[in-house]
Scaffold this active site. Structure first.
Site, PDB file in Angstrom:
ATOM      1  N   GLU A 181     -64.063  60.736  -2.350  1.00 64.33           N
ATOM      2  CA  GLU A 181     -63.852  60.477  -0.919  1.00 64.33           C
ATOM      3  C   GLU A 181     -62.443  60.014  -0.578  1.00 64.33           C
ATOM      4  O   GLU A 181     -62.195  58.823  -0.328  1.00 64.33           O
ATOM      5  CB  GLU A 181     -64.907  59.500  -0.383  1.00 64.33           C
ATOM      6  CG  GLU A 181     -66.286  60.093  -0.438  1.00 64.33           C
ATOM      7  CD  GLU A 181     -67.272  59.434   0.498  1.00 64.33           C
ATOM      8  OE1 GLU A 181     -66.926  58.440   1.146  1.00 64.33           O
ATOM      9  OE2 GLU A 181     -68.408  59.943   0.597  1.00 64.33           O
ATOM     10  N   GLU A 368     -73.074  63.923  -3.263  1.00 67.64           N
ATOM     11  CA  GLU A 368     -73.810  62.827  -2.622  1.00 67.64           C
ATOM     12  C   GLU A 368     -74.527  63.339  -1.394  1.00 67.64           C
ATOM     13  O   GLU A 368     -73.999  64.189  -0.667  1.00 67.64           O
ATOM     14  CB  GLU A 368     -72.868  61.704  -2.134  1.00 67.64           C
ATOM     15  CG  GLU A 368     -72.406  60.766  -3.201  1.00 67.64           C
ATOM     16  CD  GLU A 368     -71.482  59.685  -2.657  1.00 67.64           C
ATOM     17  OE1 GLU A 368     -71.666  59.242  -1.507  1.00 67.64           O
ATOM     18  OE2 GLU A 368     -70.571  59.298  -3.405  1.00 67.64           O
TER      19      GLU A 368
HETATM   20  C1  GCO Z   1     -69.297  57.370  -0.963  1.00 68.01           C
HETATM   21  C2  GCO Z   1     -70.081  56.517  -1.119  1.00 68.01           C
HETATM   22  C3  GCO Z   1     -71.066  55.647  -1.530  1.00 68.01           C
HETATM   23  C4  GCO Z   1     -71.809  55.039  -0.364  1.00 68.01           C
HETATM   24  C5  GCO Z   1     -72.702  56.052   0.288  1.00 68.01           C
HETATM   25  C6  GCO Z   1     -73.582  55.477   1.368  1.00 68.01           C
HETATM   26  O1  GCO Z   1     -68.797  57.978  -1.869  1.00 68.01           O
HETATM   27  O2  GCO Z   1     -69.198  57.362   0.276  1.00 68.01           O
HETATM   28  O3  GCO Z   1     -69.194  55.600  -0.519  1.00 68.01           O
HETATM   29  O4  GCO Z   1     -70.303  54.763  -2.272  1.00 68.01           O
HETATM   30  O5  GCO Z   1     -72.524  53.997  -0.843  1.00 68.01           O
HETATM   31  O6  GCO Z   1     -71.946  57.059   0.865  1.00 68.01           O
HETATM   32  O7  GCO Z   1     -72.821  55.028   2.431  1.00 68.01           O
END
Ligand code: GCO
Length: 461
Positions: A181, A368
């Site tokens: 991210e 994710e």
């Molecule tokens: C990401 C994530 C996770 C978060 C999830 C829920 O890569 O964004 O930040 O670490 O916990 O997205 O918000």
């Protein structure tokens, strides 16, 4: 007493498995080191920017730290068993940079690396393929003190760290994600200041941080390949997914334009090796200073693309200019889970499909997807019906994307268990397993059973 009668059915019931995923599709969960491990002072780990941030007055939305979190550092065997019970065949975890290099560079800390060796061995024993992320936000504090991602030296330090880990774990780990991210690291870390290190820099400085972080991805990719030629390398990006407002070709075309534009400083430059002209024009004097050699590194071809998909970034339709697009605003009544999380299952169809149209990556992983569910509020902490319906609708769309030819190779659910949710601390719960933070007991929620059905049948159920 009357005996219940079986209801006669005129129409056959649905056949589970009628909506299959491709053969060999991988099912797993995802986590990040700082969100689950705890043990922040153990075995020589250095401090990270998040250790500092959670202790900064006023920084957190909800007070809390991750000193213990899920205590996964000590309970990893139990957690691997939970994954096996889910029918998972893969697991995405992150490596904590300050466990390996407590000060970011210099002498490696072998005790830190040993933890990941033990974890990976346990995974392999359970038949679960490890996918390691090298950076999920825990920058060593020493590096931040020296300028962090504002400086080019952090890029080089990240390359060295990535190469070292690939060399050390390459006998056990085949798949690596460089960075997780990008926009959260850059825009929230150095722009709005909402996340660690909590800085509010001006536009030009934020653009330079952005440039360093995408350059760090390419630098790490090359270092991993040099250290471990058999490695497969990609990234995990929270790509901004535009959803066309209809299936009309002109709206889908507009969504392709939007995909390139909405991700211009991130995925687009990493996929194309150049900043789009529109981006450079828009940023003007604040555009990042860069060289052609750096762009070649940033655009190094990847083995796969990892995308975190939670929601649509925008709903779009054709504009008068065939190279443009028009966005519609989200309605105020649009349903959501966490406040930022507007529910939009069709993003799970259009994400992979548009990525495939625009950049034809060799393969895509959903690195994710998941939702916050506060099923505890009404005294039934395990009945997360909202997560089950979320999963069922998003996975239905993912299956449709695969059936339409998007090359999706696997899905990682966020997350295996409730954990430390950054600035929201423990107020949000994303787990398939409930965690009682007093006792560290893990208990399967309704969604764990649903996930198991899907994973073991390799089909939407
Ligand atoms: C990401 C994530 C996770 C978060 C999830 C829920 O890569 O964004 O930040 O670490 O916990 O997205 O918000």
């Amino acid at each position: 007493m009357t005996t219940p009668q079986r209801v006669p059915l005129a129409v056959p019931l649905p056949v589970p498995g009628a909506r299959p995923f491709p053969d060999g599709f991988r099912w797993g969960t995802a986590t990040a080191a700082y969100q689950i491990e705890g043990a922040v002072e153990e075995d020589g780990r250095g401090r990270s920017i998040w250790d500092t941030f959670v202790r900064t007055p006023g920084a957190m939305l909800v007070e809390g730290d991750a000193d213990v979190a899920c205590d996964h550092y000590h309970r990893y065997r139990e957690d691997v068993a939970l994954m096996r019970d889910l029918g998972a065949t893969t697991y995405r975890f992150s490596i904590s940079w300050p466990r390996i290099f407590p000060d970011g560079t210099g002498r490696p800390n072998s005790r830190g690396l040993d933890f990941y060796r033990r974890l990976v061995d346990a995974l392999l024993e359970a038949g679960i393929a490890p996918y390691a992320t090298l950076y999920h936000w825990d920058l060593p504090q020493t590096l931040e003190d020296g300028g962090g991602w504002r400086t080019r030296s952090t890029v080089d330090a990240f390359g060295d760290y990535a190469g070292y880990v690939a060399e050390q774990l390459g006998d056990r780990v085949e798949h690596f994600f460089t960075i997780n991210e990008f926009s959260n690291i850059v825009d929230n870390g150095y722009g709005t200041g909402a996340m660690a290190p909590g800085l509010k820099l001006d536009r030009a400085a934020v653009n330079q941080v952005r440039h360093h972080v995408v350059l760090a991805h390419g630098t790490a990719l090359n270092a991993i390949r040099a250290a471990h030629p058999g490695a497969k390398v990609g990234l995990a990006e929270n790509v901004n997914v535009p959803v066309p407002l209809s299936d009309r070709p002109e709206d889908v075309r507009a969504a392709c334009n939007a995909l390139r534009d909405l991700n211009a400083g991130y995925l687009t430059v990493m996929m194309e090796g150049r900043y789009p002209d529109a981006f450079l024009e828009r940023e003007g004097a604040a555009a990042p200073v860069h060289t052609d050699d750096e762009l070649a590194v940033i655009g190094a071809p990847m083995d796969f693309l990892g995308v975190n998909i939670y929601r649509a970034a925008a709903y779009v339709r054709a504009a008068e200019d065939p190279d443009g697009y028009e966005s519609a605003a989200f309605a105020g009544t649009h349903p959501h889970a966490a406040s930022w999380h507007l529910i939009s299952p069709e993003s799970m169809y259009w994400g992979p499909v548009l990525l495939n149209h625009v950049w034809t990556p060799a393969s895509i992983y959903i690195t994710e997807n998941g939702c916050n569910s506060l099923s505890g509020a009404d005294g039934h902490p395990l009945d997360d019906t909202d997560r089950v319906t979320f999963l069922r609708s998003y996975l239905g769309e993912l299956q449709r994307a695969c059936a339409d030819g998007a090359p999706v190779a696997g899905y990682f659910h966020w997350s295996v268990m409730d954990n430390f949710e950054w600035i929201a601390a423990y107020a949000n719960r994303y787990g398939l397993y409930h965690v009682d933070y007093e006792t560290q007991e893990r208990t399967a929620k309704l969604s764990a059973g649903y996930f198991r059905e899907v994973a073991t049948r390799n089909a939407v159920v």
